[in-house]
Scaffold this motif. Structure first.
Motif, PDB file in Angstrom:
ATOM      1  N   CYS A  97      -4.983  13.979 -42.563  1.00 30.03           N
ATOM      2  CA  CYS A  97      -4.034  12.797 -41.879  1.00 30.03           C
ATOM      3  C   CYS A  97      -2.804  12.861 -43.161  1.00 30.03           C
ATOM      4  CB  CYS A  97      -3.834  10.883 -42.739  1.00 30.03           C
ATOM      5  SG  CYS A  97      -2.701   9.819 -42.708  1.00 30.03           S
ATOM      6  N   ASP A  98      -2.001  13.390 -42.989  1.00 31.36           N
ATOM      7  CA  ASP A  98      -0.931  13.940 -43.436  1.00 31.36           C
ATOM      8  C   ASP A  98       0.424  12.792 -43.769  1.00 31.36           C
ATOM      9  OD1 ASP A  98       1.598  15.367 -44.632  1.00 31.36           O
ATOM     10  OD2 ASP A  98       1.230  16.782 -43.489  1.00 31.36           O
ATOM     11  N   PHE A  99       0.360  12.920 -45.403  1.00 34.72           N
ATOM     12  CA  PHE A  99       0.980  11.516 -45.610  1.00 34.72           C
ATOM     13  C   PHE A  99       2.668  10.805 -44.378  1.00 34.72           C
ATOM     14  CE2 PHE A  99      -1.409  10.655 -49.372  1.00 34.72           C
ATOM     15  CZ  PHE A  99      -1.057   9.392 -49.678  1.00 34.72           C
ATOM     16  N   ARG A 100       3.294  12.128 -44.639  1.00 35.74           N
ATOM     17  CA  ARG A 100       4.514  11.974 -43.947  1.00 35.74           C
ATOM     18  C   ARG A 100       4.317  11.613 -42.438  1.00 35.74           C
ATOM     19  NH1 ARG A 100       5.306  18.060 -44.656  1.00 35.74           N
ATOM     20  NH2 ARG A 100       2.882  18.573 -43.161  1.00 35.74           N
ATOM     21  N   ASP A 101       3.012  11.695 -41.506  1.00 37.88           N
ATOM     22  CA  ASP A 101       2.912  11.018 -40.842  1.00 37.88           C
ATOM     23  C   ASP A 101       3.217   9.340 -40.786  1.00 37.88           C
ATOM     24  OD1 ASP A 101       2.847  13.545 -39.351  1.00 37.88           O
ATOM     25  OD2 ASP A 101       0.705  13.468 -39.120  1.00 37.88           O
ATOM     26  N   ILE A 102       2.846   8.610 -42.151  1.00 34.11           N
ATOM     27  CA  ILE A 102       2.361   7.415 -42.215  1.00 34.11           C
ATOM     28  C   ILE A 102       3.059   7.088 -43.296  1.00 34.11           C
ATOM     29  CG2 ILE A 102       0.378   7.563 -41.155  1.00 34.11           C
ATOM     30  CD1 ILE A 102      -0.711   7.256 -43.755  1.00 34.11           C
ATOM     31  N   LEU A 103       4.082   8.089 -43.982  1.00 30.83           N
ATOM     32  CA  LEU A 103       5.177   7.319 -44.764  1.00 30.83           C
ATOM     33  C   LEU A 103       5.797   5.957 -44.933  1.00 30.83           C
ATOM     34  CD1 LEU A 103       5.607   7.796 -47.900  1.00 30.83           C
ATOM     35  CD2 LEU A 103       7.452   9.557 -47.400  1.00 30.83           C
ATOM     36  N   ASP A 104       6.648   5.985 -43.576  1.00 26.15           N
ATOM     37  CA  ASP A 104       7.632   4.982 -42.471  1.00 26.15           C
ATOM     38  C   ASP A 104       6.500   3.507 -43.024  1.00 26.15           C
ATOM     39  OD1 ASP A 104       6.509   5.908 -40.896  1.00 26.15           O
ATOM     40  OD2 ASP A 104       8.111   5.424 -39.593  1.00 26.15           O
ATOM     41  N   LYS A 105       5.243   3.262 -42.772  1.00 30.06           N
ATOM     42  CA  LYS A 105       4.813   2.289 -42.481  1.00 30.06           C
ATOM     43  C   LYS A 105       4.136   1.492 -43.581  1.00 30.06           C
ATOM     44  CE  LYS A 105       3.411   4.887 -38.291  1.00 30.06           C
ATOM     45  NZ  LYS A 105       2.617   5.557 -36.972  1.00 30.06           N
ATOM     46  N   ILE A 106       3.179   2.563 -44.177  1.00 29.48           N
ATOM     47  CA  ILE A 106       2.657   2.334 -46.032  1.00 29.48           C
ATOM     48  C   ILE A 106       3.524   1.434 -46.658  1.00 29.48           C
ATOM     49  CG2 ILE A 106       0.665   3.813 -45.489  1.00 29.48           C
ATOM     50  CD1 ILE A 106       2.100   5.415 -47.310  1.00 29.48           C
ATOM     51  N   ASN A 107       3.310   0.920 -47.448  1.00 31.48           N
ATOM     52  CA  ASN A 107       4.607   0.086 -48.464  1.00 31.48           C
ATOM     53  C   ASN A 107       3.839  -0.182 -50.482  1.00 31.48           C
ATOM     54  OD1 ASN A 107       5.151  -1.742 -46.474  1.00 31.48           O
ATOM     55  ND2 ASN A 107       2.815  -2.996 -46.207  1.00 31.48           N
ATOM     56  N   PHE A 108       2.694   1.154 -50.459  1.00 31.66           N
ATOM     57  CA  PHE A 108       2.016   0.959 -52.080  1.00 31.66           C
ATOM     58  C   PHE A 108       2.988   2.258 -52.193  1.00 31.66           C
ATOM     59  CE2 PHE A 108      -0.399   4.390 -50.195  1.00 31.66           C
ATOM     60  CZ  PHE A 108      -0.774   5.395 -51.151  1.00 31.66           C
ATOM     61  N   GLU A 110       6.413   2.441 -52.909  1.00 32.45           N
ATOM     62  CA  GLU A 110       7.684   1.633 -52.969  1.00 32.45           C
ATOM     63  C   GLU A 110       8.658   2.592 -52.716  1.00 32.45           C
ATOM     64  OE1 GLU A 110       5.677   0.074 -56.550  1.00 32.45           O
ATOM     65  OE2 GLU A 110       5.133  -1.950 -55.179  1.00 32.45           O
ATOM     66  N   ASP A 111       8.946   3.877 -53.444  1.00 30.57           N
ATOM     67  CA  ASP A 111       9.715   4.793 -53.573  1.00 30.57           C
ATOM     68  C   ASP A 111       9.743   5.719 -52.839  1.00 30.57           C
ATOM     69  OD1 ASP A 111      11.985   6.524 -54.799  1.00 30.57           O
ATOM     70  OD2 ASP A 111      11.784   5.967 -56.575  1.00 30.57           O
ATOM     71  N   LYS A 112       9.978   5.942 -52.410  1.00 25.98           N
ATOM     72  CA  LYS A 112       9.723   6.853 -51.805  1.00 25.98           C
ATOM     73  C   LYS A 112      10.274   8.321 -51.605  1.00 25.98           C
ATOM     74  CE  LYS A 112       8.137   4.332 -47.448  1.00 25.98           C
ATOM     75  NZ  LYS A 112       6.831   3.605 -48.093  1.00 25.98           N
ATOM     76  N   LEU A 113      11.329   8.482 -52.524  1.00 21.14           N
ATOM     77  CA  LEU A 113      12.061   9.437 -53.088  1.00 21.14           C
ATOM     78  C   LEU A 113      10.759  10.002 -54.128  1.00 21.14           C
ATOM     79  CD1 LEU A 113      15.295   8.482 -52.517  1.00 21.14           C
ATOM     80  CD2 LEU A 113      14.419  10.135 -51.304  1.00 21.14           C
ATOM     81  N   GLN A 114      10.800   9.099 -55.057  1.00 19.31           N
ATOM     82  CA  GLN A 114       9.203   9.785 -56.042  1.00 19.31           C
ATOM     83  C   GLN A 114       8.309  10.263 -55.716  1.00 19.31           C
ATOM     84  OE1 GLN A 114      10.720   9.966 -59.147  1.00 19.31           O
ATOM     85  NE2 GLN A 114      12.616   9.952 -58.144  1.00 19.31           N
TER      86      GLN A 114
END
Length: 146
Positions: A97-108, A110-114
């Motif tokens: 599972c590539d994080f890029r595929d789910i990044l917009d769906k997960i909440n933990f 919090e700061d997607k740029l970091q």
């Protein structure tokens, strides 16, 4: 049952799957308990295939114990324990599972740029458990990419 994100070096994954053991340099018993689930994330450092990806979920099946027997690749090369604090584990799910595929769906995260700060040390996510909803999204992603 609590979910934890655990970053490892890629070469440790085969040992975790084959020997049913996870180890770390420090004792993590204040966080990770028997029955908890570890979401295995492959760190990008020294990775050839799975760097930056989640490769599985394992269930902790023992309490923490100390063992200086070299079992992980880096330990075998050095002939000494680097990750002597260990727990037994059983594989629950395996996939990629590539994080890029789910990044917009997960909440933990919090700061997607970091994002990197949530993916280092053990347990990752700033030593906080992964919310169950996020863990389910990760498990679904793993099942889609077996």
């Amino acid at each position: 049952m609590t979910y934890w994100l655990i970053p490892i070096q890629e070469d440790m994954w085969e040992v975790i799957k084959e020997k049913g053991i996870y180890g770390y340099k420090e004792n993590l018993q204040q966080y990770i308990k028997n029955g908890d689930l570890l979401i295995i994330y492959i760190s990008k450092y020294y990775a050839k295939t799975y760097g930056g990806k989640i490769v599985g979920v394992v269930k902790v099946t023992s309490d923490w114990f100390y063992d200086e027997t070299p079992v992980f690749p880096e330990e075998i090369v050095r002939n000494k324990a680097i990750f002597p604090h260990r727990v037994k584990v059983e594989v629950e799910n395996v996939g990629v599972c590539d994080f890029r595929d789910i990044l917009d769906k997960i909440n933990f995260i919090e700061d997607k740029l970091q994002m990197a700060k949530y993916l280092r040390n053990a347990p990752a996510n700033l030593k906080r458990p992964i919310p169950e909803g996020d863990a389910k999204i990760i498990e679904e992603c793993l099942l889609l990419h077996v």
